[in-house]
Design a protein around this motif. Structure first.
Motif, PDB file in Angstrom:
ATOM      1  N   GLU A 317       0.842  -1.180   0.000  1.00  0.00           N
ATOM      2  CA  GLU A 317       0.000   0.000   0.000  1.00  0.00           C
ATOM      3  C   GLU A 317       0.890   1.247   0.000  1.00  0.00           C
ATOM      4  OE1 GLU A 317      -3.496  -0.170  -0.046  1.00  0.00           O
ATOM      5  OE2 GLU A 317      -3.019  -2.273  -0.437  1.00  0.00           O
ATOM      6  N   PRO A 318       0.321   2.435  -0.256  1.00  0.00           N
ATOM      7  CA  PRO A 318       1.136   3.662  -0.264  1.00  0.00           C
ATOM      8  C   PRO A 318       1.907   3.893   1.034  1.00  0.00           C
ATOM      9  CG  PRO A 318      -0.991   4.079  -1.264  1.00  0.00           C
ATOM     10  CD  PRO A 318      -1.059   2.690  -0.714  1.00  0.00           C
ATOM     11  N   ASP A 319       1.376   3.391   2.170  1.00  0.00           N
ATOM     12  CA  ASP A 319       2.072   3.592   3.441  1.00  0.00           C
ATOM     13  C   ASP A 319       3.084   2.499   3.752  1.00  0.00           C
ATOM     14  OD1 ASP A 319       0.458   1.455   3.990  1.00  0.00           O
ATOM     15  OD2 ASP A 319      -0.636   2.402   5.645  1.00  0.00           O
ATOM     16  N   GLY A 320       3.296   1.568   2.793  1.00  0.00           N
ATOM     17  CA  GLY A 320       4.291   0.527   2.974  1.00  0.00           C
ATOM     18  C   GLY A 320       3.766  -0.761   3.579  1.00  0.00           C
ATOM     19  N   THR A 321       2.502  -0.777   4.017  1.00  0.00           N
ATOM     20  CA  THR A 321       1.929  -1.989   4.588  1.00  0.00           C
ATOM     21  C   THR A 321       1.406  -2.899   3.479  1.00  0.00           C
ATOM     22  OG1 THR A 321      -0.238  -0.956   4.833  1.00  0.00           O
ATOM     23  CG2 THR A 321       1.300  -0.764   6.689  1.00  0.00           C
ATOM     24  N   PHE A 322       1.103  -4.132   3.854  1.00  0.00           N
ATOM     25  CA  PHE A 322       0.580  -5.111   2.905  1.00  0.00           C
ATOM     26  C   PHE A 322      -0.815  -5.540   3.360  1.00  0.00           C
ATOM     27  CE2 PHE A 322       5.106  -5.188   2.351  1.00  0.00           C
ATOM     28  CZ  PHE A 322       5.281  -5.359   0.987  1.00  0.00           C
ATOM     29  N   ARG A 323      -1.784  -5.355   2.486  1.00  0.00           N
ATOM     30  CA  ARG A 323      -3.177  -5.594   2.847  1.00  0.00           C
ATOM     31  C   ARG A 323      -3.514  -7.083   2.833  1.00  0.00           C
ATOM     32  NH1 ARG A 323      -8.336  -2.541   0.007  1.00  0.00           N
ATOM     33  NH2 ARG A 323      -9.965  -3.384   1.389  1.00  0.00           N
ATOM     34  N   THR A 324      -4.320  -7.501   3.828  1.00  0.00           N
ATOM     35  CA  THR A 324      -4.774  -8.887   3.924  1.00  0.00           C
ATOM     36  C   THR A 324      -6.172  -9.009   3.338  1.00  0.00           C
ATOM     37  OG1 THR A 324      -3.448  -9.280   5.908  1.00  0.00           O
ATOM     38  CG2 THR A 324      -5.287 -10.779   5.508  1.00  0.00           C
ATOM     39  N   TYR A 325      -6.390 -10.072   2.559  1.00  0.00           N
ATOM     40  CA  TYR A 325      -7.693 -10.339   1.966  1.00  0.00           C
ATOM     41  C   TYR A 325      -8.179 -11.720   2.386  1.00  0.00           C
ATOM     42  CZ  TYR A 325      -6.889  -6.412  -1.240  1.00  0.00           C
ATOM     43  OH  TYR A 325      -6.659  -5.171  -1.768  1.00  0.00           O
ATOM     44  N   TYR A 326      -9.525 -11.876   2.438  1.00  0.00           N
ATOM     45  CA  TYR A 326     -10.137 -13.177   2.679  1.00  0.00           C
ATOM     46  C   TYR A 326     -10.934 -13.552   1.435  1.00  0.00           C
ATOM     47  CZ  TYR A 326      -8.804 -12.869   7.572  1.00  0.00           C
ATOM     48  OH  TYR A 326      -8.077 -12.783   8.742  1.00  0.00           O
ATOM     49  N   LEU A 327     -10.548 -14.623   0.789  1.00  0.00           N
ATOM     50  CA  LEU A 327     -11.173 -15.048  -0.456  1.00  0.00           C
ATOM     51  C   LEU A 327     -12.096 -16.230  -0.182  1.00  0.00           C
ATOM     52  CD1 LEU A 327      -7.964 -15.003  -2.707  1.00  0.00           C
ATOM     53  CD2 LEU A 327      -9.565 -13.126  -2.272  1.00  0.00           C
ATOM     54  N   ARG A 328     -13.377 -16.075  -0.481  1.00  0.00           N
ATOM     55  CA  ARG A 328     -14.335 -17.165  -0.284  1.00  0.00           C
ATOM     56  C   ARG A 328     -14.084 -18.245  -1.316  1.00  0.00           C
ATOM     57  NH1 ARG A 328     -19.900 -16.939   1.530  1.00  0.00           N
ATOM     58  NH2 ARG A 328     -20.450 -19.108   2.011  1.00  0.00           N
ATOM     59  N   VAL A 329     -14.002 -19.504  -0.854  1.00  0.00           N
ATOM     60  CA  VAL A 329     -13.729 -20.646  -1.729  1.00  0.00           C
ATOM     61  C   VAL A 329     -14.758 -21.738  -1.430  1.00  0.00           C
ATOM     62  CG1 VAL A 329     -11.273 -20.108  -1.949  1.00  0.00           C
ATOM     63  CG2 VAL A 329     -12.037 -21.602  -0.089  1.00  0.00           C
ATOM     64  N   PRO A 330     -14.855 -22.770  -2.278  1.00  0.00           N
ATOM     65  CA  PRO A 330     -15.850 -23.824  -2.055  1.00  0.00           C
ATOM     66  C   PRO A 330     -15.677 -24.513  -0.705  1.00  0.00           C
ATOM     67  CG  PRO A 330     -14.999 -23.950  -4.283  1.00  0.00           C
ATOM     68  CD  PRO A 330     -14.149 -22.951  -3.571  1.00  0.00           C
ATOM     69  N   PRO A 331     -16.782 -24.979  -0.101  1.00  0.00           N
ATOM     70  CA  PRO A 331     -16.721 -25.589   1.233  1.00  0.00           C
ATOM     71  C   PRO A 331     -15.845 -26.834   1.321  1.00  0.00           C
ATOM     72  CG  PRO A 331     -18.987 -25.040   0.663  1.00  0.00           C
ATOM     73  CD  PRO A 331     -18.167 -24.843  -0.582  1.00  0.00           C
ATOM     74  N   ASP A 332     -15.629 -27.534   0.206  1.00  0.00           N
ATOM     75  CA  ASP A 332     -14.831 -28.765   0.260  1.00  0.00           C
ATOM     76  C   ASP A 332     -13.345 -28.529   0.018  1.00  0.00           C
ATOM     77  OD1 ASP A 332     -14.981 -28.062  -2.389  1.00  0.00           O
ATOM     78  OD2 ASP A 332     -15.629 -30.045  -3.107  1.00  0.00           O
ATOM     79  N   THR A 333     -12.902 -27.253  -0.015  1.00  0.00           N
ATOM     80  CA  THR A 333     -11.490 -26.942  -0.217  1.00  0.00           C
ATOM     81  C   THR A 333     -10.676 -27.440   0.973  1.00  0.00           C
ATOM     82  OG1 THR A 333     -12.103 -24.959  -1.473  1.00  0.00           O
ATOM     83  CG2 THR A 333      -9.831 -25.093  -0.653  1.00  0.00           C
ATOM     84  N   ARG A 334      -9.534 -28.080   0.683  1.00  0.00           N
ATOM     85  CA  ARG A 334      -8.755 -28.717   1.752  1.00  0.00           C
ATOM     86  C   ARG A 334      -7.411 -28.052   2.003  1.00  0.00           C
ATOM     87  NH1 ARG A 334     -12.875 -29.917   2.953  1.00  0.00           N
ATOM     88  NH2 ARG A 334     -13.927 -31.948   3.000  1.00  0.00           N
ATOM     89  N   THR A 335      -6.889 -27.303   1.038  1.00  0.00           N
ATOM     90  CA  THR A 335      -5.597 -26.639   1.238  1.00  0.00           C
ATOM     91  C   THR A 335      -5.688 -25.189   0.795  1.00  0.00           C
ATOM     92  OG1 THR A 335      -4.686 -27.114  -0.954  1.00  0.00           O
ATOM     93  CG2 THR A 335      -4.401 -28.821   0.745  1.00  0.00           C
ATOM     94  N   ALA A 336      -4.822 -24.368   1.360  1.00  0.00           N
ATOM     95  CA  ALA A 336      -4.797 -22.960   0.979  1.00  0.00           C
ATOM     96  C   ALA A 336      -4.451 -22.803  -0.493  1.00  0.00           C
ATOM     97  CB  ALA A 336      -3.798 -22.212   1.855  1.00  0.00           C
ATOM     98  N   ARG A 337      -3.492 -23.598  -0.980  1.00  0.00           N
ATOM     99  CA  ARG A 337      -3.109 -23.496  -2.386  1.00  0.00           C
ATOM    100  C   ARG A 337      -4.270 -23.860  -3.299  1.00  0.00           C
ATOM    101  NH1 ARG A 337       1.419 -23.037  -5.270  1.00  0.00           N
ATOM    102  NH2 ARG A 337       2.688 -23.097  -3.370  1.00  0.00           N
ATOM    103  N   ALA A 338      -5.023 -24.888  -2.932  1.00  0.00           N
ATOM    104  CA  ALA A 338      -6.180 -25.273  -3.740  1.00  0.00           C
ATOM    105  C   ALA A 338      -7.203 -24.149  -3.784  1.00  0.00           C
ATOM    106  CB  ALA A 338      -6.805 -26.549  -3.190  1.00  0.00           C
TER     107      ALA A 338
END
Length: 357
Positions: A317-338
């Motif tokens: 971001e302009p202030d040098g921080t890095f923004r965190t996001y939460y991405l909705r994925v299918p309920p049967d997802t088992r790994t972060a990479r998936a």
């Protein structure tokens, strides 16, 4: 205050007392002429499609219809400067088919025959196709909101020409050199309208419209769609909510979210509260973690679980921080990479980015 405007014989002879016919009513005259119909005797202006549906019901009943339609219209007329020539008025039969349906069908058949199925589909995609889902969803929502007062009012909306909400199809025909001129001119000047042989009911356009970036109805401090007479739709990210719902979220707690029985409202509450805050307050533990992010799961009674990947934006971001996001994925997802791979439309094994931006 709501307003009703009635002009007697405005379309046949001009404004009583002299003066030119207003632009909005000239466009209605053009639509009747394009359909080969005589101009109606009266134009009745109301402030919303809800009031227009009530007027339609009453016209069909000679102004004597009881129930919600009567109450709505009596309330509207209470603010009129004089009693309009409405009760006992003979509107005649609906001419919607002649004014809207038959010209539309003729233009579509001619264009489809000339272009063929594939080019017709491409032309639709270039013009109205991109608007269709948003507009159609809005029309459905308006009809549903009207129908909550009385099913007969909702049925009356099926006799309406949709004005600016016919824009997707009007844009297509205009691009093909087959403009539905009368309908297009009314769409630029008015909202929904009900054409009868001797009377036209015309609704004003919305007084306010609020949407989010994807184009869904959305507002947190008032109606997302509002008309001058108070008819309104409230929504959060496209989801219908009660009029006073957002105001109740100021004291929201994680326990109240869990106790909410309506699954749709609970999802709105979660988004408003913040996923990160909710996860922290309930002491949630991650399902999985890898170099792409953290996979979280929120189990909700009577609803499918909410599974999200927590990721950190690679661009500062302009202030040098890095923004965190939460991405909705299918309920049967088992790994972060998936989960991250799913957001890009690929399988987990195929998600191998060389560089993140």
């Amino acid at each position: 205050a709501s307003a009703v405007r009635v002009r007697a014989s405005v379309l046949r002879t001009g404004i009583p007392g002299g003066g030119p016919i207003p632009l909005e009513e000239r466009t209605i005259l053009a639509a009747y002429e394009a359909a080969g119909l005589a101009a109606p005797d009266h134009v009745l202006w109301v402030d919303s499609p809800s009031a227009g549906a009530a007027a339609s019901v009453l016209l069909r009943g000679g102004g004597q219809h009881p129930g919600p339609a009567r109450k709505i219209f009596d309330r509207l007329f209470a603010h009129a400067p004089h009693q309009p020539p409405f009760r006992g008025l003979d509107a005649g039969a609906s001419v919607r088919d002649a004014v809207r349906t038959r010209p539309w069908e003729a233009a579509r058949a001619a264009a489809h025959a000339e272009l063929g199925p594939q080019e017709w589909a491409r032309a639709w995609a270039r013009t109205g196709g991109g608007l269709w889902d948003q507009v159609d969803n809005l029309v459905v929502r308006i009809r549903r909101g009207i129908g909550e007062r009385d099913p007969e009012l909702r049925a009356a909306t099926l006799d309406a020409v949709l004005g600016q909400h016919d824009a997707p199809w009007l844009a297509l025909f205009a691009s093909l050199g087959r403009p539905l001129t009368g309908l297009s001119e009314v769409a630029r000047a008015a909202g929904w309208w009900w054409p009868y042989e001797r009377v036209v009911i015309v609704s004003e356009r919305p007084a306010e419209l609020h949407r989010d970036e994807p184009g869904r109805l959305h507002r947190g401090d008032g109606p997302a769609l509002g008309y001058p007479d108070g008819f309104a739709l409230h929504a959060w990210r496209g989801m219908p909510i009660p009029a006073d719902f957002v105001g109740t979220l100021k004291e929201l707690t994680a326990q109240r979210i869990l106790d909410e029985s309506n699954a749709e409202l609970r999802r709105v509450m979660l988004e408003y509260f913040g996923y990160d805050r909710y996860l922290a307050e309930i002491g949630a533990r991650p399902l999985h973690q890898d170099a792409t992010g953290v996979l979280w799961r929120i189990d909700l009674p009577g609803d499918e679980p909410i599974v999200m990947v927590e990721v950190v934006n690679s661009t500062a971001e302009p202030d040098g921080t890095f923004r965190t996001y939460y991405l909705r994925v299918p309920p049967d997802t088992r790994t972060a990479r998936a989960g991250v791979a799913w957001t890009f439309g690929v399988e987990e094994a195929g998600y191998l980015p060389e560089k993140e931006t």
